[in-house]
Design a protein around this motif. Sequence first.
Motif, PDB file in Angstrom:
ATOM      1  N   LEU A 547     -22.171  31.009   8.874  1.00  0.00           N
ATOM      2  CA  LEU A 547     -20.749  30.979   8.537  1.00  0.00           C
ATOM      3  C   LEU A 547     -20.398  29.704   7.770  1.00  0.00           C
ATOM      4  N   ALA A 548     -21.024  28.573   8.128  1.00  0.00           N
ATOM      5  CA  ALA A 548     -20.788  27.323   7.400  1.00  0.00           C
ATOM      6  C   ALA A 548     -21.243  27.456   5.952  1.00  0.00           C
ATOM      7  N   ILE A 549     -22.433  28.023   5.752  1.00  0.00           N
ATOM      8  CA  ILE A 549     -22.958  28.201   4.390  1.00  0.00           C
ATOM      9  C   ILE A 549     -22.043  29.106   3.579  1.00  0.00           C
ATOM     10  N   GLU A 550     -21.569  30.175   4.195  1.00  0.00           N
ATOM     11  CA  GLU A 550     -20.654  31.101   3.502  1.00  0.00           C
ATOM     12  C   GLU A 550     -19.383  30.372   3.064  1.00  0.00           C
ATOM     13  N   ALA A 551     -18.829  29.520   3.938  1.00  0.00           N
ATOM     14  CA  ALA A 551     -17.606  28.799   3.595  1.00  0.00           C
ATOM     15  C   ALA A 551     -17.864  27.781   2.486  1.00  0.00           C
ATOM     16  N   TYR A 552     -18.981  27.042   2.567  1.00  0.00           N
ATOM     17  CA  TYR A 552     -19.296  26.066   1.525  1.00  0.00           C
ATOM     18  C   TYR A 552     -19.490  26.735   0.167  1.00  0.00           C
ATOM     19  N   ARG A 553     -20.165  27.872   0.158  1.00  0.00           N
ATOM     20  CA  ARG A 553     -20.385  28.565  -1.117  1.00  0.00           C
ATOM     21  C   ARG A 553     -19.072  29.087  -1.687  1.00  0.00           C
ATOM     22  N   GLU A 554     -18.180  29.520  -0.816  1.00  0.00           N
ATOM     23  CA  GLU A 554     -16.853  29.936  -1.282  1.00  0.00           C
ATOM     24  C   GLU A 554     -16.088  28.739  -1.850  1.00  0.00           C
ATOM     25  N   ALA A 555     -16.207  27.599  -1.191  1.00  0.00           N
ATOM     26  CA  ALA A 555     -15.519  26.393  -1.683  1.00  0.00           C
ATOM     27  C   ALA A 555     -16.018  26.004  -3.070  1.00  0.00           C
ATOM     28  N   LEU A 556     -17.322  26.154  -3.316  1.00  0.00           N
ATOM     29  CA  LEU A 556     -17.895  25.722  -4.599  1.00  0.00           C
ATOM     30  C   LEU A 556     -17.477  26.610  -5.765  1.00  0.00           C
ATOM     31  N   LYS A 557     -16.879  27.762  -5.486  1.00  0.00           N
ATOM     32  CA  LYS A 557     -16.323  28.561  -6.576  1.00  0.00           C
ATOM     33  C   LYS A 557     -15.138  27.849  -7.225  1.00  0.00           C
ATOM     34  N   TYR A 558     -14.503  26.963  -6.473  1.00  0.00           N
ATOM     35  CA  TYR A 558     -13.287  26.300  -6.953  1.00  0.00           C
ATOM     36  C   TYR A 558     -13.465  24.778  -7.058  1.00  0.00           C
ATOM     37  N   ARG A 559     -14.394  24.242  -6.290  1.00  0.00           N
ATOM     38  CA  ARG A 559     -14.740  22.814  -6.418  1.00  0.00           C
ATOM     39  C   ARG A 559     -15.908  22.715  -7.396  1.00  0.00           C
ATOM     40  N   THR A 560     -15.609  22.788  -8.673  1.00  0.00           N
ATOM     41  CA  THR A 560     -16.657  22.848  -9.683  1.00  0.00           C
ATOM     42  C   THR A 560     -16.913  21.460 -10.275  1.00  0.00           C
ATOM     43  N   PRO A 561     -18.075  21.260 -10.922  1.00  0.00           N
ATOM     44  CA  PRO A 561     -18.340  19.973 -11.570  1.00  0.00           C
ATOM     45  C   PRO A 561     -17.310  19.620 -12.638  1.00  0.00           C
ATOM     46  N   ALA A 562     -16.750  20.634 -13.276  1.00  0.00           N
ATOM     47  CA  ALA A 562     -15.767  20.364 -14.326  1.00  0.00           C
ATOM     48  C   ALA A 562     -14.407  19.977 -13.742  1.00  0.00           C
ATOM     49  N   ASN A 563     -14.013  20.607 -12.640  1.00  0.00           N
ATOM     50  CA  ASN A 563     -12.672  20.367 -12.082  1.00  0.00           C
ATOM     51  C   ASN A 563     -12.614  19.098 -11.243  1.00  0.00           C
ATOM     52  N   VAL A 564     -13.434  19.027 -10.211  1.00  0.00           N
ATOM     53  CA  VAL A 564     -13.413  17.877  -9.295  1.00  0.00           C
ATOM     54  C   VAL A 564     -14.848  17.490  -8.951  1.00  0.00           C
TER      55      VAL A 564
END
Length: 717
Positions: A547-564
């Motif tokens: 469940l932690a991995i699933e949440a982190y991967r979901e977060a990385l859809k929006y916490r991108t290298p370009a944005n933040v």
Amino acid sequence: MSVNETTHSDNFAWNRQVYHRLKLALSLGLRRQIFVAVCDDLNLRNQVAARLHSTLAYPVGQVLYQPSNAQEASTPAYPRLVTLRLNLSDPNPVAQINQWLSSYPPPIVGASKDTPGRPLPIPAFQIVGVEQLTRQPVAIQRLFLHYLRLTEQQLSKFESSLLLWVPRPWLYAIQQSAPQFWRYRTGVFVFAGEPTPTTQNKSSPERFSGSRSLELGNVEQSILEESTIPDDFDFPTQKSVNRGHKPQEVPPSKSEILASKPLQEEFTDKASSSITPVPQQLSHINKELTELVLATINTAIAENDDQNLQVKQILEEIEELHAQQASGMKLAAAYHQLGNLYRLRIEQGHSNLENLMVAILAYQESITHDDNAPQVPDTLNDLGTLYWMLYHTPPNSEEGQAYIEQGIEFYHLALKLISPESHPDTYARVQNNLGTAYGDLARFANPAENWQQAVLAYSEALRLRTSEMEPLKYAACQNNLGTAYWHLAQYNQPVEHLKKAIVAYKLALDYYSPEQEPLKYGMIQNNVGTAYWNIAQYEQPTENLELAIEAYREALKYRTPANVPPACAATQNNLGTAYWHLANQSQTLKEERQKLLEQCVSSYEEALDLAHSLNGMPLSFDLFATHNNLGLAHFQLATDQSFDSDKATRSQHLEAALDNHLQALNGLSKKPDAYQTTFNYVVKTIRAFHNELGIQGQNLALSKVPAQLLPEILPKL
């Protein structure tokens, strides 16, 4: 006490110690004390004097004198420490003090029909500007020393305490030419620093408190980011101002009211023909407030000319109202207008010490002239927030606990005046801010108790701040509650509190659209992952790590290298840690374990590549710990006999492991415990080269080791 010339290898540590001794001496409130502060560095002198003023002049307990009964009147704010610049035309410190006291005698408190009341304590005084005597005629210099010699005769009637700031040349002159004054000294406080030329009109003071490096935990453990949530730390919304936010782990945007600005110098000479003049006759207004306003106007940028004109007009109006003996209601309204103007400056990003202090003093005056005004609860909330902001304004981090505690006291005062039924919006706002303040206080003392108080405050705010009425504020408050529960879990009932944190975070996610609020949505998903990772240490590890991995991967859809990029690096680091722990669960199959370790390596590498590309930008995770963790993952891929890997692949993993441990070792030279642990990793990896690849592999490993380490490493092989 000897004040001979000394050399200090660590000026910061020395000056911090001297400052705390001086602050303690002044805060005792004893009478007839003569303190001498010796400082050759005017920048440092200005910083310390300004900090003493902001900390001691208006402590909360002396700002609002709550009536013990309904008939007792409130009393205007009265300082406990007054800062005066030496009058160079007539340099008589005692006369200046007496003149100030005659203009501002201590007010009477506690008066009633039956009792006459009592005067407030006479403040202490700090005198700055002695160094400017060096540029005055010899006659003026001698006159100053003559006045000091007369101090002996005046001490019998001197009911205050005096702090005299001098550079070393003037210290020696006083010792030789005013021995009477010198004999009566109570204490001498010597600060270390290089002399500042007295011809300098304005300086750029450095931060009083030096930066602190991150403490490294056990490098064998994966380091997780301590995620903080942007708080709904707001001023009253009914006023036409923008709401501010507590800083996140990502750089704050320009619109945040807590953006750090350089501390403007409070005590340097300021003179410019282009500034807006302040009225000279302001005899009825608190002198400390007037001087602070003058400092803010003289250091303001040109684009603030309109605001400076407004300040001048408000001061004139307040002076006129005092002269006319206007009603307290009118005076309170004028002071409140002055406070609002400076609050607007603060929300525009100019949150320096002077602007904060002017807003604080103006609001305090407003309340004490009319403590029955309908806006008093909101003003008390604002005062709490302004004191909280002092903690976040350089160089005030050393005084953080005192400022936060003062803010909390104002919030509690506000809550005493309102009820959830009569003021639901204000009540929820104050409770939310109170929760944030308790969370900050937990970093200084009693963390379990203060995080529990934060949970109670946020929960009370959510009782009134419903999702139907204010969905975004509701979501922000749920964020705060989740973070408070997460911290509380580190001290007691971890599983219960972590589960409550996840519930709060998920309730917040219901109201943050990933399309409209991608960064906040990504941050909360990151925190959900962190909470699941924590629970996995206590129960159902495989399920919770997945469940932690699933949440982190979901977060990385929006916490991108370009944005933040810093936030993206932090989540990648967290994801790598979760992959590593899942790979090492006993029930994880061999093929799955190898795949998870490879994913772990990929995440750590992404985190490090981003971190190294940020050119020193602050990170929320430890870079050297991540290098070590990446090294451990490569080591496991190379040495786990159940993996079907060829010799070349094992060699590549061992080389990567050694490279990362050596990078970590290079950055840990000043942390002996962590350095020794990492050194052991290096030795263990070199041994693995020999075991897996023979003597040629060991020679390859040794060729990568810096020459200075070889004499220590070779005997251990």
